[in-house]
Design an enzyme around this catalytic site. Structure first.
Site, PDB file in Angstrom:
ATOM      1  N   SER A  11       1.881  -7.615  -0.745  1.00  0.00           N
ATOM      2  CA  SER A  11       2.558  -8.532   0.161  1.00  0.00           C
ATOM      3  C   SER A  11       1.802  -9.822   0.241  1.00  0.00           C
ATOM      4  O   SER A  11       2.886 -10.946   0.412  1.00  0.00           O
ATOM      5  CB  SER A  11       2.827  -7.650   1.629  1.00  0.00           C
ATOM      6  OG  SER A  11       1.727  -7.763   2.358  1.00  0.00           O
ATOM      7  N   THR A  16       1.764  -4.339   4.201  1.00  0.00           N
ATOM      8  CA  THR A  16       1.729  -4.670   5.667  1.00  0.00           C
ATOM      9  C   THR A  16       1.296  -6.107   6.155  1.00  0.00           C
ATOM     10  O   THR A  16       1.386  -6.497   7.128  1.00  0.00           O
ATOM     11  CB  THR A  16       0.882  -3.801   6.470  1.00  0.00           C
ATOM     12  OG1 THR A  16      -0.375  -3.626   5.708  1.00  0.00           O
ATOM     13  CG2 THR A  16       1.394  -2.347   6.408  1.00  0.00           C
ATOM     14  N   ASP A  17       0.521  -6.738   4.944  1.00  0.00           N
ATOM     15  CA  ASP A  17      -0.167  -8.072   5.366  1.00  0.00           C
ATOM     16  C   ASP A  17       0.927  -9.070   5.913  1.00  0.00           C
ATOM     17  O   ASP A  17       0.547  -9.687   6.711  1.00  0.00           O
ATOM     18  CB  ASP A  17      -0.910  -8.532   4.107  1.00  0.00           C
ATOM     19  CG  ASP A  17      -2.205  -7.569   3.856  1.00  0.00           C
ATOM     20  OD1 ASP A  17      -2.419  -6.681   4.718  1.00  0.00           O
ATOM     21  OD2 ASP A  17      -2.903  -7.818   2.893  1.00  0.00           O
ATOM     22  N   THR A  61       0.893  -1.344   0.073  1.00  0.00           N
ATOM     23  CA  THR A  61      -0.073   0.117   0.028  1.00  0.00           C
ATOM     24  C   THR A  61       0.815   1.151  -0.049  1.00  0.00           C
ATOM     25  O   THR A  61       0.460   2.372  -0.603  1.00  0.00           O
ATOM     26  CB  THR A  61      -0.876  -0.144   1.252  1.00  0.00           C
ATOM     27  OG1 THR A  61      -1.837  -1.164   1.112  1.00  0.00           O
ATOM     28  CG2 THR A  61      -1.794   1.181   1.362  1.00  0.00           C
TER      29      THR A  61
END
Ligand code: ASP
Length: 312
Positions: free
Chosen positions: A56, A89-90, A13
């Site tokens: 990710s 971030t995942d 993101t």
């Protein structure tokens, strides 16, 4: 004197934008962070590399190993004072932990990301990148292993986890808290990790499965994993480290076949221990040969077992 920082982009993101036509968040053709690089250069001399441009959930252990190889190659050529990696971030915590285990640099390797894309109001990408560069350039960040910096907090790769699907304060270290904070004036550390494990590997040559244990769980899925070519399994067990009795039978079967079985707790806080002696209880599992990986989440215990098996 300004420090030399290697900045590696991998996507996520932080490098994406909101498409007003479709209402979806999409990969940008040009990394929006590149426009901000002059502002970031105030804090360090930055050398930028676009490693990947991936969301990710598309990052695999093979990609993580490529990232590790890239860092090694760049460090061999021109030793940097620190490395910053932008990442979705995942799975950020998994890449961070992978690098924690497969590198042994004293210099800081800092991962960062964003919860809001580059053109959204309140976008946190540039701010988090700036904070990550400041941390990577801080003398006190040396020797603290791989770090994760978002939302003014500094976390260790080992303890940090994404706790909220959308909040900017999503990254937390349950039980322990962050090891430092970022303020306008300075970078403050108030804790330091006690130890670090090093598992250098050449190639991802093994497969490790993971299951979250639940009430009434049967052993059928567990017992299919060796036929599917898996080399080990991680179980996120109940409470202090227990499983339903039927599962214990399946675990015994895997151990007899020589597959390692690792147990962590599915609880958010606390650790798995060999306390209960009933069928499926932690004490019985430990006596059977199940290994307890205390304090790690399931996804990190899975990576650690994978790397241990690949380094054998
Ligand atoms: N789904 C995104 C990713 O991990 C979320 C993010 O980057 O914050 O790539």
């Amino acid at each position: 004197m300004k420090k030399n920082i290697l900045l590696i982009h991998t996507g996520g993101t932080i490098s994406m934008e909101f498409d007003t036509k479709t209402g979806g968040v999409i990969l940008s053709a040009t990394n929006p962070l590149a426009l901000e690089i002059d502002n970031i250069q105030k804090f360090a001399n930055i050398t930028e590399v676009e490693a990947f441009n991936l969301p990710s959930p598309h990052i695999t252990p093979e990609r993580m190993l490529e990232l590790k190889a890239l860092i090694t190659e760049k460090m061999d050529y021109s030793p940097f004072d620190g490395v910053v990696i932008t990442h979705g971030t995942d799975t950020l915590e998994e890449t961070a932990y992978f690098l924690e285990l497969t590198t042994d640099y004293t210099i800081p390797i800092v991962l960062t990301g964003a919860m809001r894309s580059s053109n959204e109001i309140g976008s946190d990408g540039v701010y988090n990148l700036m904070s990550a560069v400041r941390v990577a350039a801080a003398d006190d960040a040396n020797g603290k292993g791989v770090l994760v910096v978002l939302n003014d907090e500094i976390h260790t790769a080992t303890n940090v986890t994404k706790t909220h699907s959308s909040s900017v304060s999503t990254f937390q270290s349950p039980q322990f808290g962050p090891i430092g904070i970022v303020t306008k004036a300075a970078i403050h550390f108030h804790h330091a990790p006690l130890s670090r494990t090093y598992l250098p590997i050449e190639k991802i040559s093994k497969k490790v499965a993971m299951f979250k244990v639940y009430a009434g769980m049967e052993a059928d899925l567990l017992t299919t994993i060796s036929a599917l070519g898996y080399d080990g399994v991680v179980l996120e067990g109940l409470g202090q480290g227990n499983v339903p009795p039927n599962l214990a039978t399946g675990i015994r079967g895997l151990l007899t076949e020589g597959l390692p079985v690792i147990l962590v707790s599915r609880c958010f806080n606390g650790i798995a221990q060999d306390i209960y002696a009933y069928e499926g209880g932690g004490k019985m599992l430990k006596d059977m040969g199940v290994r307890f990986e205390n304090g790690l989440s399931g996804q990190k215990a899975r990576l650690k077992l994978l790397l241990e098996l690949c380094s054998e």
